[in-house]
Design a protein around this motif. Structure first.
Motif, PDB file in Angstrom:
ATOM      1  N   HIS A   1     102.320  24.242   7.064  1.00  0.00           N
ATOM      2  CA  HIS A   1     102.234  25.510   6.354  1.00  0.00           C
ATOM      3  C   HIS A   1     101.994  26.634   7.360  1.00  0.00           C
ATOM      4  O   HIS A   1     101.019  27.349   7.308  1.00  0.00           O
TER       5      HIS A   1
ATOM      6  N   ARG B   1      92.446  20.558   4.151  1.00  0.00           N
ATOM      7  CA  ARG B   1      93.460  20.261   3.139  1.00  0.00           C
ATOM      8  C   ARG B   1      93.294  21.130   1.890  1.00  0.00           C
ATOM      9  O   ARG B   1      94.283  21.652   1.365  1.00  0.00           O
TER      10      ARG B   1
ATOM     11  N   LEU C   1      95.989  24.089   0.519  1.00  0.00           N
ATOM     12  CA  LEU C   1      96.536  24.142  -0.839  1.00  0.00           C
ATOM     13  C   LEU C   1      96.201  25.465  -1.514  1.00  0.00           C
ATOM     14  O   LEU C   1      97.019  26.036  -2.234  1.00  0.00           O
TER      15      LEU C   1
ATOM     16  N   GLU D   1      98.270  28.355   0.099  1.00  0.00           N
ATOM     17  CA  GLU D   1      99.657  28.243  -0.360  1.00  0.00           C
ATOM     18  C   GLU D   1      99.867  28.879  -1.722  1.00  0.00           C
ATOM     19  O   GLU D   1     100.973  29.334  -2.041  1.00  0.00           O
ATOM     20  N   SER D   2      98.819  28.913  -2.521  1.00  0.00           N
ATOM     21  CA  SER D   2      98.928  29.403  -3.889  1.00  0.00           C
ATOM     22  C   SER D   2      98.751  30.913  -3.991  1.00  0.00           C
ATOM     23  O   SER D   2      98.936  31.472  -5.077  1.00  0.00           O
TER      24      SER D   2
ATOM     25  N   LYS E   1      90.195  17.628  -7.127  1.00  0.00           N
ATOM     26  CA  LYS E   1      91.055  18.499  -6.328  1.00  0.00           C
ATOM     27  C   LYS E   1      91.487  19.716  -7.143  1.00  0.00           C
ATOM     28  O   LYS E   1      91.428  20.861  -6.657  1.00  0.00           O
TER      29      LYS E   1
ATOM     30  N   MET F   1      90.434  23.540  -6.249  1.00  0.00           N
ATOM     31  CA  MET F   1      91.490  24.515  -5.992  1.00  0.00           C
ATOM     32  C   MET F   1      91.382  25.714  -6.929  1.00  0.00           C
ATOM     33  O   MET F   1      91.495  26.871  -6.491  1.00  0.00           O
TER      34      MET F   1
END
Length: 281
Positions: A7, A56, A60, A63-64, A245, A249
């Motif tokens: 990423h 990790r 995530l 990325e959002s 998770k 997130m």
């Protein structure tokens, strides 16, 4: 195994320096520095557990977020303060003063390059207080940059609905939550053992005192657990890990979104510009 390496748009170290020069001086430019540890996590989890979680989950989350937002991740700090796990092979620990100096020296350089906010995104419970101290020291030395020390598992709504109350309170290390989350994120790194250990300490604890909480003491894992686990992993599975998770997130996407839409927190420089408050008690 997926990692932040895939990423690159959100990794500061993947930018070319001319791009970094301009992007770091944008309004609300924010760096997130993931912190973990290299320490034992029982016979079933890898030494890199905390660092992997921080890296990790952060990947995530970032990325959002909208691509236009000026927020990037620094490479993870994978060795932290872990003296409580001494005696278990593989554990490495930096001294407290070295870790504080690391945060201050890197942070001062980021402030000099125009960064507005530095988030210390920590997944190791044993260095929460230390990173809060380091953040305060850095904020005093670099008043133009806001510093926000955070803990991955802190303040996350919904955890009490996923983890039994006794485990949520007493599963302090490599227990049900961490084992399940690792099964969701990197199952190939999880061993077959499912210990239940460290919950009935051989050291009698006076009423009102505890391993952690309102009146804690500085405990060492070897004093209370032979396996390195403090908790009950027997119900761990990837289904629970996926729910954890998703919950983590959602919490951090919400927090980073609200941060990036705001100019909060004010820096010392900004406070001086506004002058003293005119509010009266």
């Amino acid at each position: 195994m997926e990692s932040l390496e895939t990423h690159s748009s959100r990794r500061l170290d993947h930018l070319h320096w001319p791009e970094a020069a301009s992007r770091l001086r944008e309004d609300r430019s924010t760096l997130v520095w993931p912190f973990g540890a290299l320490e034992q996590h029982g016979p079933q989890l890898p030494l890199a557990t905390d660092a992997l979680f921080a890296e990790r989950i952060l990947s995530l989350v970032l990325e959002s977020l909208p691509d236009a937002w000026p927020i990037w991740a620094l490479p993870p700090q994978s060795i932290g303060l872990s003296p409580e796990h001494r005696g278990f092979p593989g554990t490495l620990s930096l001294s407290a003063d070295l870790l504080i100096r690391l945060v201050v020296e890197v942070g001062e350089q980021m402030a000099d390059q125009g960064v507005k906010r530095l988030v210390l995104f920590n997944a190791h419970g044993g260095q929460i207080g230390l990173l809060q101290t380091a953040a305060r020291e850095l904020a005093a030395r670099a008043p133009s940059m806001a510093v926000l020390p955070c803990f991955l598992w802190s303040g996350v709504p919904g955890l009490k609905d996923l983890i039994p109350s006794m485990e949520l309170q007493n599963g302090l290390h490599a227990g049900l939550a961490e084992t399940s989350l690792m099964l969701a994120l990197a199952p190939e790194l999880v061993g077959p053992e499912r210990p239940c250990d460290g919950l009935d300490s051989a050291i009698p604890i006076p009423e009102g005192w505890s391993l952690e909480g309102a009146a804690p003491y500085a405990w060492f894992t070897a004093d209370i657990s032979s396996s390195g686990v403090v908790g009950d992993t027997r119900g761990a599975d990837d289904s629970l890990g996926e729910r954890l998770k998703t919950t983590l997130m959602a919490h951090w996407i919400s927090l980073f979104s609200s941060l990036m839409r705001s100019d909060w927190p004010p820096t010392a420089d900004a406070r001086r510009v506004r002058g003293p408050s005119t509010m009266h008690p």
